[in-house]
Design a protein around this motif. Structure first.
Motif, mmCIF file in Angstrom:
data_model
loop_
_atom_site.group_PDB
_atom_site.id
_atom_site.type_symbol
_atom_site.label_atom_id
_atom_site.label_comp_id
_atom_site.label_asym_id
_atom_site.label_seq_id
_atom_site.Cartn_x
_atom_site.Cartn_y
_atom_site.Cartn_z
ATOM 1 N N PHE A 58 45.664 37.653 34.035
ATOM 2 C CA PHE A 58 44.893 38.648 34.778
ATOM 3 C C PHE A 58 45.527 38.889 36.139
ATOM 4 O O PHE A 58 45.931 37.952 36.822
ATOM 5 N N ALA A 59 45.593 40.150 36.522
ATOM 6 C CA ALA A 59 46.069 40.511 37.859
ATOM 7 C C ALA A 59 44.895 40.415 38.829
ATOM 8 O O ALA A 59 43.729 40.395 38.429
ATOM 9 N N GLY A 60 45.208 40.372 40.107
ATOM 10 C CA GLY A 60 44.175 40.243 41.125
ATOM 11 C C GLY A 60 43.153 41.361 41.116
ATOM 12 O O GLY A 60 41.971 41.127 41.363
ATOM 13 N N GLU A 62 42.049 42.890 38.555
ATOM 14 C CA GLU A 62 41.220 42.808 37.354
ATOM 15 C C GLU A 62 40.131 41.742 37.463
ATOM 16 O O GLU A 62 39.313 41.591 36.575
ATOM 17 N N LEU A 63 40.129 41.013 38.570
ATOM 18 C CA LEU A 63 39.170 39.941 38.806
ATOM 19 C C LEU A 63 38.130 40.384 39.821
ATOM 20 O O LEU A 63 38.428 41.171 40.721
ATOM 21 N N SER A 64 36.919 39.864 39.685
ATOM 22 C CA SER A 64 35.892 40.124 40.696
ATOM 23 C C SER A 64 35.092 38.856 40.942
ATOM 24 O O SER A 64 34.827 38.084 40.016
ATOM 25 N N VAL A 65 34.731 38.652 42.206
ATOM 26 C CA VAL A 65 33.916 37.520 42.628
ATOM 27 C C VAL A 65 32.741 38.094 43.402
ATOM 28 O O VAL A 65 32.936 38.760 44.421
ATOM 29 N N ASP A 66 31.528 37.868 42.915
ATOM 30 C CA ASP A 66 30.318 38.397 43.538
ATOM 31 C C ASP A 66 29.323 37.273 43.754
ATOM 32 O O ASP A 66 29.284 36.310 42.984
ATOM 33 N N VAL A 67 28.491 37.425 44.789
ATOM 34 C CA VAL A 67 27.394 36.501 45.048
ATOM 35 C C VAL A 67 26.114 37.307 45.025
ATOM 36 O O VAL A 67 25.964 38.263 45.779
ATOM 37 N N LYS A 68 25.198 36.924 44.123
ATOM 38 C CA LYS A 68 23.904 37.601 44.007
ATOM 39 C C LYS A 68 22.828 36.548 43.828
ATOM 40 O O LYS A 68 22.858 35.793 42.856
ATOM 41 N N ALA A 76 36.150 38.996 34.842
ATOM 42 C CA ALA A 76 37.472 39.604 34.668
ATOM 43 C C ALA A 76 37.402 40.602 33.527
ATOM 44 O O ALA A 76 36.788 40.340 32.496
ATOM 45 N N ARG A 77 38.019 41.736 33.761
ATOM 46 C CA ARG A 77 38.125 42.787 32.751
ATOM 47 C C ARG A 77 39.589 43.213 32.713
ATOM 48 O O ARG A 77 40.128 43.652 33.726
ATOM 49 N N LYS A 78 40.184 43.073 31.562
ATOM 50 C CA LYS A 78 41.587 43.443 31.402
ATOM 51 C C LYS A 78 41.695 44.958 31.320
ATOM 52 O O LYS A 78 40.953 45.600 30.580
ATOM 53 N N ALA A 79 42.586 45.505 32.108
ATOM 54 C CA ALA A 79 42.834 46.949 32.042
ATOM 55 C C ALA A 79 43.407 47.270 30.669
ATOM 56 O O ALA A 79 44.159 46.488 30.092
ATOM 57 N N ARG A 95 40.880 37.844 27.179
ATOM 58 C CA ARG A 95 39.626 38.541 26.890
ATOM 59 C C ARG A 95 38.747 38.553 28.139
ATOM 60 O O ARG A 95 38.854 37.686 28.999
ATOM 61 N N ALA A 96 37.904 39.538 28.205
ATOM 62 C CA ALA A 96 37.010 39.671 29.352
ATOM 63 C C ALA A 96 36.043 38.490 29.376
ATOM 64 O O ALA A 96 35.662 37.957 28.332
#
Length: 151
Positions: A58-60, A62-68, A76-79, A95-96
């Motif tokens: 995964f590239a940078g 394509e990654l997400s970091v969230d706080v909720k 991560a979601r692959k393009a 895989r995602a």
């Protein structure tokens, strides 16, 4: 499934209602937890932690970091690939995924970095001054009476 009686906990503590909620959440989770992607949680000092997630492929962006709501969500979601490839063996899983970590009170995400196929998320516990332990002075009864007579 086991059932635990937490009433002794309530007799000896004040304000630990969330412990019962946490125990219920842990005990009601399914036995089979997802194992992808692999991760480490390490304690780097008394008030700081690091979560390392293996995100090979995964590239940078394509990654997400969230706080909720006290939950750290790493996703991560692959393009979509532009060209179709024919694999003879595909061993690198791209895989995602979405991985959730429950954060304790006053734990904040201080930063995240992506290097060499690893996503590092740094956490720090910042306890407010009002919640830190403090010493309460105990006054003597004769001091209180003398103060109230003078007033």
């Amino acid at each position: 499934m086991r059932s635990f009686d937490l009433s002794p906990l309530y007799r000896a503590t004040v304000g630990f209602d969330r412990v019962a909620d946490l125990m219920d959440r842990v005990l009601t989770n399914e036995v089979t937890q997802p194992t992808y992607p692999p991760y480490n949680i390490e304690k780097t000092s008394d008030n700081s932690y690091r979560i390392t997630v293996a995100v090979a492929g995964f590239a940078g962006d394509e990654l997400s970091v969230d706080v909720k709501e006290n939950a750290l969500i790493v996703a991560a979601r692959k393009a979509s690939e532009q060209e179709e490839r024919t694999y003879l063996h595909r061993g690198i899983a791209t895989r995602a995924f979405e991985r959730r970590f429950h954060l304790a009170d006053h734990v904040k995400v201080s930063g995240a970095s992506h290097a060499d196929g690893m996503l590092h998320i740094d956490l720090v516990r910042e306890v407010p001054e009002a919640l830190k332990p403090r010493k309460i002075e105990i006054s003597r009864a004769d001091q209180i009476e003398a103060t109230s007579i003078e007033a």
